[in-house]
Each structure stands twice: as structure tokens, then as C-alpha cells.
Design a protein around this motif. Structure first.
Motif, PDB file in Angstrom:
ATOM      1  N   ALA B 147     -12.204  -3.558   3.293  1.00 50.81           N
ATOM      2  CA  ALA B 147     -11.195  -4.881   3.207  1.00 50.81           C
ATOM      3  C   ALA B 147     -10.071  -4.417   2.187  1.00 50.81           C
ATOM      4  O   ALA B 147      -8.894  -4.953   2.294  1.00 50.81           O
ATOM      5  CB  ALA B 147     -11.851  -6.047   2.795  1.00 50.81           C
ATOM      6  N   PRO B 148     -10.301  -4.064   0.741  1.00 46.29           N
ATOM      7  CA  PRO B 148      -9.141  -3.924   0.079  1.00 46.29           C
ATOM      8  C   PRO B 148      -8.148  -2.944   0.550  1.00 46.29           C
ATOM      9  O   PRO B 148      -7.065  -3.009   0.057  1.00 46.29           O
ATOM     10  CB  PRO B 148     -10.177  -2.967  -1.346  1.00 46.29           C
ATOM     11  CG  PRO B 148     -11.551  -3.678  -1.062  1.00 46.29           C
ATOM     12  CD  PRO B 148     -11.800  -3.620   0.278  1.00 46.29           C
ATOM     13  N   VAL B 149      -8.371  -1.877   1.219  1.00 43.19           N
ATOM     14  CA  VAL B 149      -7.600  -0.957   1.550  1.00 43.19           C
ATOM     15  C   VAL B 149      -6.614  -1.889   2.859  1.00 43.19           C
ATOM     16  O   VAL B 149      -5.436  -1.543   2.686  1.00 43.19           O
ATOM     17  CB  VAL B 149      -8.248   0.345   2.402  1.00 43.19           C
ATOM     18  CG1 VAL B 149      -7.131   1.093   2.960  1.00 43.19           C
ATOM     19  CG2 VAL B 149      -9.098   1.040   1.382  1.00 43.19           C
ATOM     20  N   ALA B 151      -6.010  -4.865   2.719  1.00 44.08           N
ATOM     21  CA  ALA B 151      -5.257  -5.913   2.309  1.00 44.08           C
ATOM     22  C   ALA B 151      -3.981  -5.189   1.553  1.00 44.08           C
ATOM     23  O   ALA B 151      -2.887  -5.875   1.368  1.00 44.08           O
ATOM     24  CB  ALA B 151      -6.399  -6.595   1.183  1.00 44.08           C
ATOM     25  N   LEU B 152      -4.212  -3.938   0.903  1.00 41.69           N
ATOM     26  CA  LEU B 152      -3.050  -3.420   0.286  1.00 41.69           C
ATOM     27  C   LEU B 152      -2.288  -2.805   1.199  1.00 41.69           C
ATOM     28  O   LEU B 152      -0.854  -3.164   1.259  1.00 41.69           O
ATOM     29  CB  LEU B 152      -3.746  -2.036  -0.449  1.00 41.69           C
ATOM     30  CG  LEU B 152      -2.788  -1.279  -1.369  1.00 41.69           C
ATOM     31  CD1 LEU B 152      -2.245  -2.134  -2.489  1.00 41.69           C
ATOM     32  CD2 LEU B 152      -3.210  -0.112  -1.933  1.00 41.69           C
ATOM     33  N   LEU B 155      -0.207  -6.282   2.264  1.00 41.23           N
ATOM     34  CA  LEU B 155       0.543  -6.549   1.323  1.00 41.23           C
ATOM     35  C   LEU B 155       1.676  -5.792   1.372  1.00 41.23           C
ATOM     36  O   LEU B 155       3.067  -6.239   1.392  1.00 41.23           O
ATOM     37  CB  LEU B 155      -0.072  -6.290  -0.108  1.00 41.23           C
ATOM     38  CG  LEU B 155       0.614  -6.683  -1.565  1.00 41.23           C
ATOM     39  CD1 LEU B 155       0.894  -7.920  -1.360  1.00 41.23           C
ATOM     40  CD2 LEU B 155       0.316  -6.133  -2.829  1.00 41.23           C
TER      41      LEU B 155
END
Lengths: 127, 186
Positions: B147-149, B151-152, B155
Motif C-alpha cells: 500500500a505505501p508504494v 500510495a506514493l 501521489l
């Protein structure tokens, strides 16, 4: 195209949306990836828990097994088997454990050192 | 060939022509984008969404939905991924984006422009995809580690696509005020 012109393409609310999106992204990293951080070290001898140490302390634990004494070291954030009488020294050579659910097993001396976090990856480990 | 007993004549109106034109641009961008090598499956710029944003800002949500879904279907047919897992992920992402855009389009235009729409759409896109991946493809919470990847990527690409759409709209507005300069609007 100069940067100032690009900035003109953003309206006030867009900056707000950009800020929120950046915060959300930044929050996701620790939220998702630190779920696996180890919180405490669990030391077992012959399958029985002999010590549970939070990974915020510094401690040295001596555990007696059938071959002799295994010495376990806990420092803030990590733990290791410092010395062990087992012939092949596998658990000692594993070095420092930092991740939750990692485990160093000194099978001949029946001692294990496991790090546990919020979530347990396994119901049980047998060896 | 046997003559059809029922004669169906479809007369495309101006709306259909407009949607088809924008969809064609979006499909071309999607196909061109497939040629860009990317390190991680699932992380891609989503250039076709620039067109969706422009259509949303100009003609509203209904047209944007048409263009977006036509692009998902047509691009997958062209790239040979129709009904493959990647297609369903695209479709689910597009549907989630459209749902979120339906709400975001109600925000006051004075303060919220294409960049907001783009960010809302890109985050909804990864949200929908992750949810489908979790429910269907990888039924394990491990997918959320990505998820963080994602999300980045959402963005960065959300911002880039939003700026591209804003630039497109701004250029067209400038062209309309000075008809002699620049290229004709698509």
C-alpha cells in the motif's frame, strides 16, 4: 515552462488536497511497515518460556540446557544469542535479530530466542 | 448473406462523437504507456486518466465515466489483457475512481481544480485495486504491505496527471481567447 507557471495551475484547494495526499502517503509507511516491529524477546528452554524481555531494556540472560549455559543478550531494538555450547553454533552465527517473528534456535541445547511483535506469523514452531 | 429482418440504425449524435474522440485519445495514451518499462507491476502513470480529467472538467461526470470505461475495455482488447486479472484490476480501479470523482466533482470549482480531482481519482484507484487484490487475487493481508508504494505512486502520478490536465485546459482556454496562436483544440 517555468515552475511559477505550473504553480498557477494549482488552486487553493488543490494545495490542500496535495497536503492531505502527502500526509496520507507518509502515514501509510509506518502504519503498514512497522506492524512487524519486534516488541519483546521470548527465551525458551526445553519448550518452556524462561524469560520475556521487552526490547527497550538491556539485559543478559543465562539459560541452562542439557549441554551447558546459553547466554542471551537483549539491547534496545534487538537481541542475539551471544554464546552457546552447541557444536555448530548456528544460533550464535545468526547474529542480531531485529524483525518480529524471527527466531534463533539452539537445538542441541534446547534453547530458543524469538522476537514477537503485534502480530504472530506462526501459531507454533516445532523442531 | 441473408438480409437482416430487423433493420437497426444507430445515429450517433454530437455527444457520441465527442465521447468517441476523447476515448480515442485516452486509448492511444494507454497503449503508448504500455510500452514504458516499469519496475513494479501495478505501478504505472495512468496517462489515459488525463483525458478523463479533462472530460470531467469540461463536460461533467457522465461523459468522464463513458471515456474512462471505454478506455479500460478498448485498451485491454488492444493489449490482449481483456478478462485477465490485470483487466479486472483496471476496471475495479476505474470504477472506484469514478465513484470518488462523482463526489469530488461537487466540490466548488473555484478552489478545487483538476489536480484535486486527479489525486482523489488516483488514491481511489489504488484503494479499489488493493481491495480487489485482497478479496480475490491474493487473499492475504500481505498485499497491504504494498500500500505505501502504491500510495506514493498515486501521489506522484496523480499530481503529474492533474497538472497535465490543468495545463491542457489552460492552453485550450488561451487558444480560444487568441484564435490565431497555437494548435487547434482537439
Amino acid at each position: 515552462m517555468p515552475i511559477a507557471d505550473w504553480r498557477g495551475l494549482l488552486r487553493a484547494g488543490d494545495w490542500l488536497a496535495l497536503l492531505l495526499a502527502t500526509l496520507l502517503t507518509a502515514a501509510l509507511f509506518p502504519l503498514v511497515w512497522l506492524g512487524g516491529t519486534a516488541e519483546k524477546a521470548v527465551v525458551r528452554a526445553n519448550g518452556e518460556i524462561v524469560a520475556e524481555v521487552r526490547l527497550t531494556e538491556t539485559r543478559s540472560i543465562a539459560v541452562d540446557g542439557p549441554l551447558g549455559t546459553t547466554r542471551i543478550e537483549v539491547v534496545p531494538g534487538r537481541a542475539r544469542v551471544a554464546a552457546d555450547p552447541s557444536p555448530r553454533q548456528y544460533c550464535v552465527r545468526q547474529g542480531w535479530l531485529t524483525q518480529a517473528n524471527s527466531i534463533a534456535i539452539c537445538a542441541p541445547n534446547r534453547v530458543s530466542l524469538a522476537l514477537v511483535g503485534r502480530n504472530r506469523a506462526y501459531d507454533s514452531l516445532n523442531y | 448473406m441473408t438480409r437482416s429482418t430487423t433493420e437497426i440504425t444507430l445515429t450517433p449524435d454530437a455527444d457520441d462523437h465527442r465521447i468517441a474522440r476523447y476515448s480515442a485519445v485516452a486509448i492511444a495514451l494507454s497503449v503508448a504507456e504500455a510500452a514504458i518499462p516499469l519496475p513494479l507491476p501495478g505501478v504505472k502513470p495512468g496517462l489515459g486518466n488525463i483525458v478523463t480529467l479533462v472530460v470531467l472538467m469540461r463536460y461533467g461526470w457522465r461523459d468522464a465515466a463513458w471515456v474512462s470505461l471505454l478506455r479500460v475495455f478498448a485498451a485491454s482488447l488492444l493489449l490482449g489483457s481483456f478478462l485477465a486479472p490485470g483487466f479486472f484490476l483496471s476496471l475495479c480501479g476505474a470504477l472506484a475512481s469514478l465513484g470518488a470523482l462523482g463526489l469530488a466533482a461537487r466540490l466548488p470549482r473555484r478552489w478545487f481544480g483538476p489536480v484535486t480531482m486527479s489525486l482523489v481519482a488516483s488514491f481511489a484507484h489504488i484503494g479499489g485495486q488493493l481491495l480487489l487484490a485482497r478479496l480475490w487475487l491474493v487473499p492475504h493481508d500481505g498485499v497491504f504491505l504494498l500500500a505505501p508504494v502504491f500510495a506514493l505512486a498515486a501521489l506522484v502520478f496523480g499530481l503529474a496527471n492533474g497538472l497535465a490536465a490543468a495545463r491542457w485546459l489552460a492552453d485550450d482556454a488561451a487558444d480560444r481567447s487568441t484564435p490565431e496562436s497555437g494548435q487547434p483544440a482537439p
